[in-house]
Design an enzyme around this catalytic site. Sequence first.
Site, PDB file in Angstrom:
ATOM      1  N   ASP A 118      52.476   9.275  -0.980  1.00 34.93           N
ATOM      2  CA  ASP A 118      51.152   8.830  -1.407  1.00 34.93           C
ATOM      3  C   ASP A 118      50.057   9.393  -0.511  1.00 34.93           C
ATOM      4  O   ASP A 118      49.052   9.895  -0.979  1.00 34.93           O
ATOM      5  CB  ASP A 118      51.082   7.289  -1.463  1.00 34.93           C
ATOM      6  CG  ASP A 118      51.532   6.606  -0.169  1.00 34.93           C
ATOM      7  OD1 ASP A 118      52.009   7.302   0.746  1.00 34.93           O
ATOM      8  OD2 ASP A 118      51.402   5.364  -0.082  1.00 34.93           O
ATOM      9  N   ASP A 121      48.807  10.503   6.833  1.00 34.38           N
ATOM     10  CA  ASP A 121      47.902   9.915   7.824  1.00 34.38           C
ATOM     11  C   ASP A 121      48.220  10.527   9.191  1.00 34.38           C
ATOM     12  O   ASP A 121      47.739  11.612   9.521  1.00 34.38           O
ATOM     13  CB  ASP A 121      48.070   8.386   7.786  1.00 34.38           C
ATOM     14  CG  ASP A 121      47.109   7.660   8.709  1.00 34.38           C
ATOM     15  OD1 ASP A 121      46.122   8.274   9.141  1.00 34.38           O
ATOM     16  OD2 ASP A 121      47.336   6.468   9.004  1.00 34.38           O
ATOM     17  N   ASP A 177      49.302   0.181  -0.520  1.00 29.16           N
ATOM     18  CA  ASP A 177      49.202  -1.251  -0.246  1.00 29.16           C
ATOM     19  C   ASP A 177      48.521  -1.551   1.076  1.00 29.16           C
ATOM     20  O   ASP A 177      48.407  -0.690   1.959  1.00 29.16           O
ATOM     21  CB  ASP A 177      50.606  -1.866  -0.182  1.00 29.16           C
ATOM     22  CG  ASP A 177      51.330  -1.482   1.113  1.00 29.16           C
ATOM     23  OD1 ASP A 177      51.484  -0.265   1.352  1.00 29.16           O
ATOM     24  OD2 ASP A 177      51.701  -2.380   1.891  1.00 29.16           O
TER      25      ASP A 177
HETATM   26  P1  IMP Z   1      51.834   8.413   8.415  1.00 30.41           P
HETATM   27  O1  IMP Z   1      53.293   8.321   8.837  1.00 30.41           O
HETATM   28  O2  IMP Z   1      50.913   7.809   9.445  1.00 30.41           O
HETATM   29  O3  IMP Z   1      51.402   9.793   7.977  1.00 30.41           O
HETATM   30  O4  IMP Z   1      51.630   7.440   7.213  1.00 30.41           O
HETATM   31  C1  IMP Z   1      52.288   7.595   6.048  1.00 30.41           C
HETATM   32  C2  IMP Z   1      52.517   6.272   5.366  1.00 30.41           C
HETATM   33  O5  IMP Z   1      51.668   5.226   5.851  1.00 30.41           O
HETATM   34  C3  IMP Z   1      52.165   6.450   3.922  1.00 30.41           C
HETATM   35  O6  IMP Z   1      53.305   6.798   3.187  1.00 30.41           O
HETATM   36  C4  IMP Z   1      51.598   5.111   3.537  1.00 30.41           C
HETATM   37  O7  IMP Z   1      52.641   4.270   3.068  1.00 30.41           O
HETATM   38  C5  IMP Z   1      51.047   4.516   4.801  1.00 30.41           C
HETATM   39  N1  IMP Z   1      49.570   4.696   4.911  1.00 30.41           N
HETATM   40  C6  IMP Z   1      48.887   5.541   5.721  1.00 30.41           C
HETATM   41  N2  IMP Z   1      47.565   5.422   5.544  1.00 30.41           N
HETATM   42  C7  IMP Z   1      47.402   4.468   4.594  1.00 30.41           C
HETATM   43  C8  IMP Z   1      46.234   3.900   3.951  1.00 30.41           C
HETATM   44  O8  IMP Z   1      45.070   4.248   4.197  1.00 30.41           O
HETATM   45  N3  IMP Z   1      46.492   2.946   3.020  1.00 30.41           N
HETATM   46  C9  IMP Z   1      47.742   2.520   2.690  1.00 30.41           C
HETATM   47  N4  IMP Z   1      48.840   3.038   3.252  1.00 30.41           N
HETATM   48  C10 IMP Z   1      48.671   4.004   4.201  1.00 30.41           C
HETATM   49 MG    MG Z   2      52.631   1.614   2.744  1.00 31.42          MG
END
Ligand code: IMP
Ligand code: MG
Length: 201
Positions: A118, A121, A177
Site C-alpha cells: 500500500d 514509508d 489503517d
Molecule cells: P515502512 O516499513 O515504514 O515502509 O512502512 C510500511 C508499512 O507501514 C505499510 O505497509 C503500511 O502498512 C504502514 N504505513 C506506513 N505509513 C502509513 C500511513 O501513513 N498510513 C497507514 N499505514 C502506514
Molecule cells: Mg498498516
Amino acid sequence: MRLAGVLWECASETHALPQMQSDIERVLFDGPAIHKRLDEMAAQITADYSGRELTVIAILSGSLMFMSDLLRRIPLPLKLDCLSVGSYHGKTRTSGEVIFKQLAVPDVADRNVLILDDILDTGYTLAAVRKKLEAAKPRSIRVCVLLSKRKQRARDVDPDYIGFEIGDEFVVGYGLDFMERYRNLPYLGVLRKELLERPNQ
Ligand code: IMP
Ligand code: MG
C-alpha cells in the site's frame, strides 16, 4: 418486526461512514482519482510483462483494496500469493522490526515476482520482504506501491511502480489503517493529528 429490525441495522451501518469522515483532516485522492491512476499503472505493468507470467506477492492487509482493483485491470496470466507482515504494533511509527506472520514464504523460484504494497514509508517492510523473496531465487523481482512518502528512508527501496507520491503525513482509507480502522473508506485521506496522539483508543 423482523424487516424493520434489519432495515434499522443497515441504516445504522451506513452512519458509520460520516462518523469516520469527521476523523479525516482532508481527502488526498478520491475514488475516481485512484481508479484513473490504477488504469495507468495497470496499462504500464501489462505492457512491461507482456508474454511473461507474473507472480504477484501482495503484502496484507494494507494492499487488499489496491491489489483487488489493480489486478482486475491486468489481463495477463498471473499467480497471486499474499504475505502477512507487521512492524507497527498499533502505533503510527514503525518499530523497525518486520515480523513475518506465516512460516512458509511463497515459492517464487524462477518466477517474475511483483511485490505489491500500500505505502512506502521508512522502507523497512519492503526491504525485508524483498530480501526474503530474493533468497528463493526468483527470475526477476519488482516493487509496486500505491503511495510513496517523500522523505529520507531508513532502508533504500526504489519502487518500479508508484501510484502517487505524497508528503510525510499519516494517511488512511482504501486499505490503509490506523489501529486497524478506516480501511473501508473509499478514498485516501489524512487523519486528524490529534487522533494520532491519543494514547489508547
Ligand atoms: P515502512 O516499513 O515504514 O515502509 O512502512 C510500511 C508499512 O507501514 C505499510 O505497509 C503500511 O502498512 C504502514 N504505513 C506506513 N505509513 C502509513 C500511513 O501513513 N498510513 C497507514 N499505514 C502506514
Ligand atoms: Mg498498516
